[in-house]
Each structure stands twice: as C-alpha cells, then as structure tokens.
Design a protein around this motif. Sequence first.
Motif, PDB file in Angstrom:
ATOM      1  N   THR A 390      59.738  18.109 -43.946  1.00  0.00           N
ATOM      2  CA  THR A 390      59.412  18.261 -42.526  1.00  0.00           C
ATOM      3  C   THR A 390      59.380  16.933 -41.793  1.00  0.00           C
ATOM      4  O   THR A 390      59.415  16.894 -40.559  1.00  0.00           O
ATOM      5  N   ARG A 391      59.331  15.825 -42.527  1.00  0.00           N
ATOM      6  CA  ARG A 391      59.293  14.505 -41.891  1.00  0.00           C
ATOM      7  C   ARG A 391      60.671  13.870 -41.749  1.00  0.00           C
ATOM      8  O   ARG A 391      60.805  12.784 -41.207  1.00  0.00           O
ATOM      9  N   ILE A 392      61.689  14.552 -42.233  1.00  0.00           N
ATOM     10  CA  ILE A 392      63.047  14.013 -42.146  1.00  0.00           C
ATOM     11  C   ILE A 392      63.716  14.527 -40.881  1.00  0.00           C
ATOM     12  O   ILE A 392      63.656  15.716 -40.561  1.00  0.00           O
ATOM     13  N   GLN A 393      64.354  13.631 -40.165  1.00  0.00           N
ATOM     14  CA  GLN A 393      64.991  13.972 -38.896  1.00  0.00           C
ATOM     15  C   GLN A 393      66.404  14.492 -39.152  1.00  0.00           C
ATOM     16  O   GLN A 393      67.392  13.768 -39.070  1.00  0.00           O
ATOM     17  N   ALA A 394      66.476  15.777 -39.481  1.00  0.00           N
ATOM     18  CA  ALA A 394      67.766  16.420 -39.743  1.00  0.00           C
ATOM     19  C   ALA A 394      67.648  17.896 -39.411  1.00  0.00           C
ATOM     20  O   ALA A 394      66.571  18.498 -39.543  1.00  0.00           O
ATOM     21  N   GLY A 395      68.753  18.481 -38.997  1.00  0.00           N
ATOM     22  CA  GLY A 395      68.737  19.889 -38.628  1.00  0.00           C
ATOM     23  C   GLY A 395      68.486  20.822 -39.790  1.00  0.00           C
ATOM     24  O   GLY A 395      67.885  21.885 -39.633  1.00  0.00           O
ATOM     25  N   SER A 409      71.693  30.172 -46.033  1.00  0.00           N
ATOM     26  CA  SER A 409      70.630  30.978 -45.426  1.00  0.00           C
ATOM     27  C   SER A 409      71.089  31.367 -44.026  1.00  0.00           C
ATOM     28  O   SER A 409      70.627  30.835 -43.008  1.00  0.00           O
ATOM     29  N   ILE A 410      72.013  32.319 -43.965  1.00  0.00           N
ATOM     30  CA  ILE A 410      72.726  32.623 -42.723  1.00  0.00           C
ATOM     31  C   ILE A 410      71.791  33.140 -41.632  1.00  0.00           C
ATOM     32  O   ILE A 410      72.091  33.040 -40.443  1.00  0.00           O
ATOM     33  N   ASP A 411      70.641  33.659 -42.003  1.00  0.00           N
ATOM     34  CA  ASP A 411      69.709  34.172 -41.004  1.00  0.00           C
ATOM     35  C   ASP A 411      68.973  33.047 -40.287  1.00  0.00           C
ATOM     36  O   ASP A 411      68.305  33.294 -39.278  1.00  0.00           O
ATOM     37  N   ALA A 412      69.089  31.812 -40.777  1.00  0.00           N
ATOM     38  CA  ALA A 412      68.409  30.668 -40.179  1.00  0.00           C
ATOM     39  C   ALA A 412      69.413  29.781 -39.451  1.00  0.00           C
ATOM     40  O   ALA A 412      70.567  29.664 -39.872  1.00  0.00           O
ATOM     41  N   MET A 414      71.618  26.625 -38.187  1.00  0.00           N
ATOM     42  CA  MET A 414      72.175  25.465 -38.862  1.00  0.00           C
ATOM     43  C   MET A 414      72.876  24.577 -37.837  1.00  0.00           C
ATOM     44  O   MET A 414      73.676  25.068 -37.045  1.00  0.00           O
ATOM     45  N   GLY A 415      72.565  23.292 -37.856  1.00  0.00           N
ATOM     46  CA  GLY A 415      73.208  22.355 -36.946  1.00  0.00           C
ATOM     47  C   GLY A 415      72.528  21.016 -36.990  1.00  0.00           C
ATOM     48  O   GLY A 415      71.578  20.809 -37.747  1.00  0.00           O
ATOM     49  N   GLY A 427      72.319  32.725 -37.815  1.00  0.00           N
ATOM     50  CA  GLY A 427      71.116  33.364 -37.327  1.00  0.00           C
ATOM     51  C   GLY A 427      71.240  33.913 -35.915  1.00  0.00           C
ATOM     52  O   GLY A 427      72.333  34.165 -35.403  1.00  0.00           O
ATOM     53  N   ARG A 428      70.097  34.134 -35.295  1.00  0.00           N
ATOM     54  CA  ARG A 428      70.049  34.663 -33.927  1.00  0.00           C
ATOM     55  C   ARG A 428      70.774  33.733 -32.960  1.00  0.00           C
ATOM     56  O   ARG A 428      71.548  34.172 -32.107  1.00  0.00           O
ATOM     57  N   GLU A 429      70.517  32.422 -33.104  1.00  0.00           N
ATOM     58  CA  GLU A 429      71.149  31.460 -32.213  1.00  0.00           C
ATOM     59  C   GLU A 429      72.667  31.494 -32.319  1.00  0.00           C
ATOM     60  O   GLU A 429      73.381  31.262 -31.344  1.00  0.00           O
ATOM     61  N   GLY A 430      73.178  31.783 -33.536  1.00  0.00           N
ATOM     62  CA  GLY A 430      74.604  31.740 -33.786  1.00  0.00           C
ATOM     63  C   GLY A 430      75.395  32.860 -33.157  1.00  0.00           C
ATOM     64  O   GLY A 430      76.625  32.780 -33.081  1.00  0.00           O
TER      65      GLY A 430
END
Length: 477
Positions: A390-395, A409-412, A414-415, A427-430
Amino acid sequence: MPVCTAEDVAEAQRRARAAQAEWAARPLAERRAVMLRYHDLVLERQDQVLDIVQVETGKNRVSAFEELADVALTARYYAHAAARHLRPARRRGALPLLTRTVEHHHPKGLVGVIAPWNYPFTLAVSDAIPALLAGNGIVLKPDAQTPFTALIAVELLFEAGLPRDLFQVVTGVGADLGAPLIEGVEYLMFTGSTATGRIIAEQCGRRLIGFSAELGGKNPMIVLADADVDKAVEGAIRACFSNSGQLCISIERLYVEDGVYDRFVAAFAARVGAMRLGAGLDWEADMGSLISRKQLDVVTRHVDDAVAKGARVLAGGKPRPDLGPLFYEPTVLEGVTEEMELARAETFGPVVAVTRVADAEEAVRRANDTAYGLNASVWSTPRHGAEVATRIQAGTVNVNEGYAAAWASIDAPMGGIKDSGVGRRHGREGILKYTEAQTVAVQRGRAIGPVPGLPLEKYAATMTASLKLVKRLPFLR
C-alpha cells in the motif's frame, strides 16, 4: 499487408459507425452470447493463434499462451459482468421520496484502439471486448510489426457472430493513421510509450473526447528478509523475463533486503544463467527473441553503457546471434548507479538491475523514486507484504507474484499513475469508460424551488431548517 491511408481510416469509421446503431439496439444477451462463443473459439483454435503470435513477435510459446488465456478470461468476465455494470442504477434524489433519480449508461458510439506489438493478440481485442458489449463500434490500428495477430483475433470475433462492419482494422504506419483515427472517434484506447501517449492526449484534448492510456514503466520488485527466497527467485524469473522482458508491467528493478541478498542473488543469477533460449514453435524455450533490431539496439546500448560505467554482469549481458538475429541473453546487473542510462529509462527487454537495501523503508523509498507508477511486486509474508504494497506508488502491486495476479484479477481496475498512464482497464471502470453516463431525475409533487405566495426569505429559512433536519437522519445521508 495493405498500407492504409487517411481515406481508408475515414471509410472504416463510416462502416463501423453505420453498423454500431444496429448493434447497440440488440439486447445485451445477444452481445453477451457472441463473447461467450468467442471465448470458446479462442481456446479451440489456440494452436493456430499461438503459431501466428510466435512467428510475428519471436516470443516463446508460453508467453504467447498468456495472451490467449488473457483474452479468453476477459471475454468470459465481461460477458457475465456487463449486465451488472451497465444496468440502470437508482441514485439518491434531490428531495427524499419526491425525486426519483436513475443513472443510465449509453454507448459512446465509435471507439478507436491503438494497440502495440508486444502483446498483439491481447491488446488488439481485450480492450475492445467491453467496448463492444457496451454497444460501441471499433476501429483498430494494430502495430505495423504484428498485423496478422490482430487480424486472426478479429476474424475469430466474426466467426463468433460479430457483424463484420462493426469491427474495422486499419493497417499501416501509426504516425500516418493515428491522427485521422482520433479525429473520427468518440473515445480512444492507447497502449504504448509515454512519449506517444502525451501526443495522443493533446490530440484527444483538442477534440474534447475521452481517452485511456497504459504507458511505460520502470517496475520495481522488493524481496524482504521474511520472504520465501526460493519462491521469490522463481517469481523474479517470470516477472523479469516473460515475453523477453517486453512487457509494460515486467520488473526492471530488484531491491533485496540485506539479510537475504547474498542468498537470493546467487540463486537468481544461477537460475537466469540456466534459462533456455529458442525460437521453435514448441514449449521448450524459457525465453524467445526480441521483436526488432531497434529493440535489440536499445537493450544492447543500456547494458553496454552500464558495464562501461562500472556495473557488474551477474548473468547474461550479450546478444546471441548464434540463435537468431534478435536474441539477447536474460541479463542481471549489479552496481547500477544514477549516471547509467538504464537506471531510470525503460529498457523494455530482458535486463534487470539488482540492488541491496537495508530494510523495507529503503526499499519502498527506492521503488517510488521514479517518474513511473505502473506495476510493482513485493515478496514477504502475506500480511507484511500487503502492508508494504500500500506504500508503493503504482497502479497495481502484487504480493508474492510478479504481475499476473493483479493483471488477471479482471474484476479489479488495472492501470498506471504518474507517467505510466491515464484511466483504467478491467473491472467496472474498464467498461463504463466506453459509455456516456446520463442522469434522469423524475420529480413528484411540487417542483424544487420557491413556493408561490411564500416570501423568499421565509422560503430560505424553511429550506435551511429542512437541510439541518436531513443531516440528522442517517437513512438520508
């Protein structure tokens, strides 16, 4: 392969737009059935698909299979999840009980997809699948180095029942076709370099259309002292050298805690040195070749520059023309410093720099010291690893995995963050990014606003008292 022109792009857009209205009018169940048939066809025809992917890219067969599995997984997920994501949703209205508010999602219309060469099967269709299910038409511009993979991906969609005019493919040079493609669509999905992503963002911005972009990365992997070192070594092999390192989310920086550094590095270097390279259309090779002379030159330049400035080669470090013109050994470097080009620039090849760190805090600080923020990996106990992640700055951040756990984990979503991208796939955003959100509010009883005959000051006082009352009612928050 035809070299298309701006006129060809305009014709492709005309055909796809004409087909889109009829497609959007079809029940979602019919669109869903096409994707479920596509899922089955991709798996059934995998030998043909894998051969084409390997011949065009030079990657080994298991890396090609990752593409195929990803497309099948994406088709199945969105076929089942599209209704949940797209159905009209009740929202809280302006006045309790008197305002009925519903959020609807309508297709954008025509979606442009500009796909790269490194995952030409996955990225030709995995972003198009949710766009199609949302009711859009597609115009795809695949990379000029891998057009046949894109064409077999789309041909299987047609065999599954997709209308042929709905999904158009234009082949040729990106510099010639990118601008006219953007000029004639309502949304653009791009995967590629950060430099090109900035140009595309400007073009989309001038037209005021939405876009998503997954861009470059200089992805870190952290191995902490409480990690299972043997599993971390095997995980690093996949994370660094899958697809010959030509993967936006692959690992190029390794930070290993002091307590396990010597053990990890010795085992990792030995394992890398034993990897099998090959170009056959079989399952024997651990790694294939690079895609092009340009990519080979970048890898060679980065390694030679680092070695000339003092980096030590622990494994690999040179081209392998005896195996083929575009082979480069999987390479591990130690002692990489800031004046070396590969310290911060994306190599996009089978090269990783390994660095000793004192503790998790130093590892996180070094991991975040980059302009990029696409993917990361942490090896530790599950609980400790999740906290560090959680402390790493990555998507996306994978714990005890290199990249596949988060990607699959296609429901989550990714980017990337920072210079690694805009927007999300999966996921929903996709799927919702390919739609226009519309709010429909139906008012019952009296309208919202001053009451005829009531002084405006008294109206304001009444509304103020009502707002204070609503704040105290939990079910209306």
